[in-house]
Scaffold this active site. Structure first.
Site, PDB file in Angstrom:
ATOM      1  N   CYS A   1      16.258 -53.748  68.881  1.00 50.29           N
ATOM      2  CA  CYS A   1      16.928 -54.378  70.023  1.00 50.29           C
ATOM      3  C   CYS A   1      16.093 -55.549  70.579  1.00 50.29           C
ATOM      4  O   CYS A   1      16.058 -56.592  69.938  1.00 50.29           O
ATOM      5  CB  CYS A   1      17.286 -53.337  71.077  1.00 50.29           C
ATOM      6  SG  CYS A   1      18.574 -53.956  72.157  1.00 50.29           S
TER       7      CYS A   1
ATOM      8  N   GLU B   1      15.961 -44.675  67.723  1.00 49.52           N
ATOM      9  CA  GLU B   1      15.047 -43.660  68.297  1.00 49.52           C
ATOM     10  C   GLU B   1      15.747 -42.830  69.374  1.00 49.52           C
ATOM     11  O   GLU B   1      15.227 -41.817  69.815  1.00 49.52           O
ATOM     12  CB  GLU B   1      13.780 -44.337  68.857  1.00 49.52           C
ATOM     13  CG  GLU B   1      13.907 -45.037  70.202  1.00 49.52           C
ATOM     14  CD  GLU B   1      14.649 -46.380  70.152  1.00 49.52           C
ATOM     15  OE1 GLU B   1      15.233 -46.728  69.104  1.00 49.52           O
ATOM     16  OE2 GLU B   1      14.645 -47.073  71.194  1.00 49.52           O
TER      17      GLU B   1
ATOM     18  N   HIS C   1      19.447 -48.738  68.992  1.00 53.22           N
ATOM     19  CA  HIS C   1      18.241 -47.911  69.197  1.00 53.22           C
ATOM     20  C   HIS C   1      18.270 -46.624  68.364  1.00 53.22           C
ATOM     21  O   HIS C   1      18.658 -45.564  68.887  1.00 53.22           O
ATOM     22  CB  HIS C   1      18.149 -47.497  70.672  1.00 53.22           C
ATOM     23  CG  HIS C   1      17.771 -48.590  71.610  1.00 53.22           C
ATOM     24  ND1 HIS C   1      16.491 -48.712  72.132  1.00 53.22           N
ATOM     25  CD2 HIS C   1      18.494 -49.598  72.134  1.00 53.22           C
ATOM     26  CE1 HIS C   1      16.452 -49.759  72.941  1.00 53.22           C
ATOM     27  NE2 HIS C   1      17.655 -50.315  72.963  1.00 53.22           N
TER      28      HIS C   1
HETATM   29  N1  GLN Z   1      18.834 -57.427  76.531  1.00 51.68           N
HETATM   30  C1  GLN Z   1      17.469 -57.174  76.177  1.00 51.68           C
HETATM   31  C2  GLN Z   1      16.739 -58.478  75.839  1.00 51.68           C
HETATM   32  O1  GLN Z   1      17.318 -59.499  75.871  1.00 51.68           O
HETATM   33  C3  GLN Z   1      17.390 -56.207  75.006  1.00 51.68           C
HETATM   34  C4  GLN Z   1      17.898 -54.836  75.415  1.00 51.68           C
HETATM   35  C5  GLN Z   1      17.285 -53.701  74.665  1.00 51.68           C
HETATM   36  O2  GLN Z   1      16.240 -53.801  74.048  1.00 51.68           O
HETATM   37  N2  GLN Z   1      17.937 -52.566  74.760  1.00 51.68           N
HETATM   38  O3  GLN Z   1      15.584 -58.476  75.554  1.00 51.68           O
END
Ligand code: GLN
Length: 190
Positions: free
Chosen positions: A74, A168, A166
């Site tokens: 992410c 995890e 995610h």
């Molecule tokens: N929106 C976050 C970002 O721009 C990422 C969100 C996440 O890691 N769950 O860094």
């Protein structure tokens, strides 16, 4: 083998728990010396712009030339990209893809839905947790590891990989097992 998890901010603890279940050694990476001590690195989810602010310059520099496999989750996938959009920000350029931040909407549009994983011989369905997730808006010569509907949500090159969701935070250990094998293979090949 020891897997490091970048521990500057965000969702790093669940990775430690997952890897411990697989009997893999882990340590938190906060400095360039910590980075030199691990065989693979997970850059976890969280807030990529905050991680950018907190990351020591020498550690960032070392990660741009990473001698070990890196898995971006992410926010981590945002940091590994070639180019980041919405808004533009600095990235490591470890994976030949462009990524758009917060592409599914705001926090309250976060969701859990089925992701199809192409790691084993047969595609597998797992629960994908998408929290203010980004979208991969362009990718080069990479292998696709997972899709959510028509959206590519996990890719890899020979050394590195990213998931925009995610793994995890779901019951499956498929991505943690896969990354561990990737790290093993990488070090055997050099
Ligand atoms: N929106 C976050 C970002 O721009 C990422 C969100 C996440 O890691 N769950 O860094």
């Amino acid at each position: 083998m020891k897997i490091g998890i970048l521990g500057l901010q965000g969702c790093f603890r669940p990775h430690i728990e997952k890897l411990q279940k697989l009997a893999i050694d882990t340590s938190l990476v906060l400095s360039v010396d910590d980075f030199k001590d691990v065989d693979g690195l997970i850059v976890p989810g969280g807030e990529s712009s905050t991680m950018l602010k907190l990351c020591p310059d020498d550690l960032w520099q070392a990660m741009t030339q990473s001698p070990i496999p890196v898995w971006g989750v992410c926010a981590g996938s945002i940091l590994l990209a070639e180019k980041t959009i919405n808004p533009e920000q600095k990235s490591l350029g470890l994976i030949d893809m462009d990524i758009t931040r917060n592409a599914y909407g705001a926090q309250n549009e976060s969701f859990v839905d089925e992701v199809t994983v192409f790691i084993e011989d047969e595609p597998q369905a797992i629960k994908g947790v998408f929290i203010r997730a980004p979208k991969i808006s362009r990718y080069g010569k990479l292998s696709i590891l997972a899709k959510f509907a028509d959206e590519v949500v996990a890719v890899e090159n020979d050394q590195h990989m990213v998931t925009t969701f995610h793994p995890e935070l779901s019951d499956s250990t498929i991505f943690h097992e896969y990354f561990t094998k990737k790290v093993d293979k990488f070090h055997l090949a050099i």
